[in-house]
Write a protein that holds these residues in place. Structure first.
Motif, PDB file in Angstrom:
ATOM      1  N   LEU A  66      78.975 -24.855   9.848  1.00  0.00           N
ATOM      2  CA  LEU A  66      79.902 -25.850  10.399  1.00  0.00           C
ATOM      3  C   LEU A  66      80.228 -25.516  11.851  1.00  0.00           C
ATOM      4  CD1 LEU A  66      82.496 -26.431   7.528  1.00  0.00           C
ATOM      5  CD2 LEU A  66      80.732 -28.019   8.305  1.00  0.00           C
ATOM      6  N   ASP A  67      80.449 -24.239  12.116  1.00  0.00           N
ATOM      7  CA  ASP A  67      80.803 -23.817  13.479  1.00  0.00           C
ATOM      8  C   ASP A  67      79.708 -24.173  14.479  1.00  0.00           C
ATOM      9  OD1 ASP A  67      83.173 -22.781  12.528  1.00  0.00           O
ATOM     10  OD2 ASP A  67      82.418 -20.727  12.367  1.00  0.00           O
ATOM     11  N   GLN A  70      75.495 -27.559  12.500  1.00  0.00           N
ATOM     12  CA  GLN A  70      74.165 -27.752  11.931  1.00  0.00           C
ATOM     13  C   GLN A  70      74.181 -28.604  10.660  1.00  0.00           C
ATOM     14  OE1 GLN A  70      73.459 -23.276  12.773  1.00  0.00           O
ATOM     15  NE2 GLN A  70      71.430 -24.026  12.207  1.00  0.00           N
ATOM     16  N   ILE A  71      75.374 -28.851  10.116  1.00  0.00           N
ATOM     17  CA  ILE A  71      75.494 -29.638   8.891  1.00  0.00           C
ATOM     18  C   ILE A  71      75.891 -31.071   9.236  1.00  0.00           C
ATOM     19  CG2 ILE A  71      76.666 -29.901   6.665  1.00  0.00           C
ATOM     20  CD1 ILE A  71      77.171 -26.913   6.655  1.00  0.00           C
ATOM     21  N   ARG A  72      75.142 -32.021   8.710  1.00  0.00           N
ATOM     22  CA  ARG A  72      75.470 -33.445   8.875  1.00  0.00           C
ATOM     23  C   ARG A  72      76.271 -33.973   7.691  1.00  0.00           C
ATOM     24  NH1 ARG A  72      73.646 -38.040   6.788  1.00  0.00           N
ATOM     25  NH2 ARG A  72      72.001 -36.945   5.658  1.00  0.00           N
ATOM     26  N   PHE A  85      86.128 -27.559   8.410  1.00  0.00           N
ATOM     27  CA  PHE A  85      85.602 -28.624   7.553  1.00  0.00           C
ATOM     28  C   PHE A  85      86.524 -29.829   7.618  1.00  0.00           C
ATOM     29  CE2 PHE A  85      82.842 -29.394   3.724  1.00  0.00           C
ATOM     30  CZ  PHE A  85      83.309 -30.674   3.451  1.00  0.00           C
ATOM     31  N   MET A  86      87.808 -29.603   7.424  1.00  0.00           N
ATOM     32  CA  MET A  86      88.784 -30.692   7.446  1.00  0.00           C
ATOM     33  C   MET A  86      88.776 -31.404   8.796  1.00  0.00           C
ATOM     34  SD  MET A  86      92.892 -30.591   6.689  1.00  0.00           S
ATOM     35  CE  MET A  86      93.203 -29.472   8.058  1.00  0.00           C
TER      36      MET A  86
END
Length: 234
Positions: A66-67, A70-72, A85-86
């Protein structure tokens, strides 16, 4: 066929690509594939969809991905321990598909068993059911959930032999076996690789047919929330 590799980066070589779906084992910070996550961070692969019970915590586990943005999309059950995340979700930077924990585990197991979908009562009448097919069985409503088949599964086990037979410990067994099953390719990190034939067949939690690559390494095993009490007076 060689299954044991020297490092996480070597085990993931040739498997990573932008836009892929990854099933990740672990429950909270218990039994997460720390070394493989770090290798994915280092690879720079992006636009990932991650199916996992949760997304680690800020700065550790899947939280590292997340930092680095890289996550969609996350397919998850619980996200309450991760402030980043929030923030990303509320700002529209991160797509989220919520699943009840049992449903998520069964979606992974079903995908790994060749079952394209199943009906469940869990989520009926809630936002979970929106847009999903509803069927009546014995006068009760059930919703259709699709099995998850991911491009790659990354999991953590306690022990393995060189053929990939796996043994998990305690809570690490919650999501790691179904996550491993759901991947077209499964890469496992373990604390110990033991001699072939030394594992009691009755104690093997996941057979090696699901496992393609293995690494052994040292793990931080961070505690998500440390709760202590004052030592009693002697």
């Amino acid at each position: 066929m060689k299954k044991v590799y020297a490092s996480a980066s070597e085990a993931l070589d040739g498997l990573l690509q932008d836009g892929m779906t990854i099933s990740a084992g672990g429950f909270g910070l218990c039994g997460i594939p720390e070394l493989l996550i770090d290798a994915i961070v280092d690879s720079g692969v992006k636009d990932l969809t991650i199916a996992s019970n949760n997304c680690g915590v800020d700065g550790f586990g899947l939280g590292k991905l997340l930092d680095t943005r890289q996550i969609r999309k996350m397919i998850s059950s619980y996200v309450g321990e991760n402030a980043e995340f929030m923030r990303q979700y509320l700002s529209g930077e991160l797509e989220l598909e919520f699943n009840p924990q049992g449903t998520l585990a069964e979606r992974m197991r079903a995908g790994g068993s060749g079952i394209p979908g199943f009906y469940t009562k869990t989520g009926v009448g809630t936002q979970i059911a929106e847009g999903k097919e509803v069927k009546i069985f014995d006068g009760e409503e059930y919703i259709l959930e699709r099995g998850i088949v991911s491009d790659l599964a990354i999991v953590k086990a306690w022990k393995a032999d060189d053929t990939g037979n796996l043994v998990f410990r305690k809570t690490a067994r919650n999501f790691n076996p179904p996550a491993a099953m759901s991947g077209r390719i499964c890469v496992v990190e373990v604390e110990e690789i033991v001699e072939r034939g030394s594992l009691d067949p009755d104690h093997i939690h996941l057979p090696g047919i699901y496992v393609h690559r293995i690494i052994q390494g040292d793990h931080e095993k961070r505690i998500e929330k440390v709760t202590t009490r004052k030592r009693e007076e002697a």
